[in-house]
Write an enzyme that holds these catalytic residues in place. Structure first.
Site, PDB file in Angstrom:
ATOM      1  N   ARG A  71       0.830  -1.211   0.000  1.00  0.00           N
ATOM      2  CA  ARG A  71       0.000   0.000   0.000  1.00  0.00           C
ATOM      3  C   ARG A  71       0.864   1.260   0.000  1.00  0.00           C
ATOM      4  NH1 ARG A  71      -3.248   2.718   4.393  1.00  0.00           N
ATOM      5  NH2 ARG A  71      -4.941   3.799   3.321  1.00  0.00           N
ATOM      6  N   HIS A  75       0.597   4.251  -2.761  1.00  0.00           N
ATOM      7  CA  HIS A  75       0.364   5.652  -2.415  1.00  0.00           C
ATOM      8  C   HIS A  75       1.527   6.541  -2.855  1.00  0.00           C
ATOM      9  CE1 HIS A  75      -3.217   5.621   0.520  1.00  0.00           C
ATOM     10  NE2 HIS A  75      -3.228   4.475  -0.156  1.00  0.00           N
ATOM     11  N   GLY A  81       4.487  10.149  -9.223  1.00  0.00           N
ATOM     12  CA  GLY A  81       5.265   9.014  -9.675  1.00  0.00           C
ATOM     13  C   GLY A  81       5.976   8.265  -8.563  1.00  0.00           C
ATOM     14  N   ASN A 103      -3.197   9.458   3.760  1.00  0.00           N
ATOM     15  CA  ASN A 103      -2.051   8.804   4.400  1.00  0.00           C
ATOM     16  C   ASN A 103      -2.027   8.912   5.917  1.00  0.00           C
ATOM     17  OD1 ASN A 103      -1.061   8.286   1.774  1.00  0.00           O
ATOM     18  ND2 ASN A 103       0.018  10.253   1.718  1.00  0.00           N
ATOM     19  N   HIS A 203      -5.929  -6.391  -1.788  1.00  0.00           N
ATOM     20  CA  HIS A 203      -6.743  -6.450  -0.576  1.00  0.00           C
ATOM     21  C   HIS A 203      -7.030  -7.894  -0.167  1.00  0.00           C
ATOM     22  CE1 HIS A 203      -8.447  -2.063  -0.770  1.00  0.00           C
ATOM     23  NE2 HIS A 203      -7.140  -2.119  -0.591  1.00  0.00           N
TER      24      HIS A 203
END
Length: 330
Positions: A71, A75, A81, A103, A203
């Site tokens: 994850r 993010h 990028g 976040n 997930h």
């Protein structure tokens, strides 16, 4: 014989266009070719073993950290990028991305990346970027928890900047996203709807906070009632109560990378709204069915999507830097 002025002008213009095109093609190819699975074969040949050993130890202690690293990579890549910008700490004169809504108190794994970086610096000081370490650690996390292996493309450099505004304004799709928003946000990054569904399959492991699924388990109808009631026991209806209580994203095999995530969607047991919309009478239903029935197809598409995501706007060549400490610029 001298060329006429008209012909001379035409020739010069055409030549200039050809040269310009050639330069652009060369730059494009150079940028693309810079990312390579063999990038550190001579400068830091032990980087893979070093990263894997640290990740393996961390996953053995807490399997969830594997999902957290994947994850973290996602993010990072979705904001300017795959450049390690998410790893930068705030300072009195610099605002990073860690406190953005997507976040803050949610993304984790920073300390593990610090640990890996420290060990890599000991064997190859100033060689391997934090951005590349995050990519390798993501791959290893998937493999160590039962998922497919792939050769990561490396050669990224670290950003000297971050983009709080982008991270805070929906570039990273929230768990409340509908299908249209998910497809659009991924397309904005050059990723297809197929890539989006495959990447959502991450997930298959990890956990989510009550704040991410409260509305779904209390107010939505496309959810299995028994499943919703079970989640409600750990996630009270009232905002501010139990907000950080956790639930497994995949209730069947929460610490194993497999295709059970997609099987859950078929019976309306997706934990997040952004999960269940993948199978809710829309354009991605058939793909969810395919992945639920064919784990090899899911693995194959997941690998392709992870590689494509890792190729989002990398800093290469003389761009950026190789940070000594992933939390701050040199």
């Amino acid at each position: 014989m001298a060329l006429s002025p008209i012909r001379s002008s035409t020739f010069s213009s055409s030549s200039a266009n050809i040269v310009t095109l050639a330069v652009l093609l060369l730059l494009t190819r150079t940028s693309s070719a810079t990312l390579s699975k063999n990038f550190y074969s001579k400068t830091c040949p032990n980087v893979f073993n070093t990263v894997k050993s640290v990740v393996k130890s961390a996953v053995a202690k807490e399997p969830r950290i594997g999902a957290s690293i994947v994850r973290l990579f996602f993010h990072d890549c979705f904001v300017q990028g795959c450049d390690g910008s998410i790893l930068l700490d705030d300072t009195p004169t610099f605002q990073g991305e860690k406190t953005a809504a997507a976040n803050n108190n949610s993304v984790r794994g920073y300390e593990l990346i610090d640990d890996i970086k420290s060990k890599v610096e000991k064997i190859c000081p100033g060689v391997v970027s934090c951005a590349d370490i995050l990519d390798i650690a993501s791959r290893d996390s998937v493999v160590l928890l039962g998922g497919p292996f792939w050769n990561v493309r490396l050669g990224r450099r670290d950003s000297r900047s971050a983009n709080f505004t982008a991270a805070n304004t929906g570039v990273i799709p929230p768990p409340t996203s509908n299908l249209t928003n998910l497809i659009t946000r991924f397309q904005d990054q050059g990723l297809s709807a197929r890539d989006m569904v495959a990447l959502s399959g991450a997930h298959t492991f990890g956990k989510a906070r009550c704040t991410s699924f409260r509305d779904r388990i209390y107010n939505q109808t496309n959810i299995d009632r028994t499943f919703a009631l079970a989640r409600q026991r750990r996630c009270p209806r009232t905002n501010g109560t139990g907000d950080n209580n956790l639930a497994n994203l995949d209730f069947r095999t929460p610490n194993h990378f497999d295709n059970n995530y997609f099987k859950n969607l078929l019976i309306k047991r997706g934990l997040l709204n952004s999960d269940q919309v993948l199978f809710n009478g829309g354009s991605t239903d058939s793909l969810v069915r395919t992945y639920s029935q064919n784990n090899k197809a899911f693995d194959s598409d997941f690998v392709k999507a992870m590689i494509r995501m890792g190729d989002i706007k990398p800093l290469t060549g003389s761009q950026g830097e190789i940070r000594k400490n992933c939390r701050r610029v040199n």
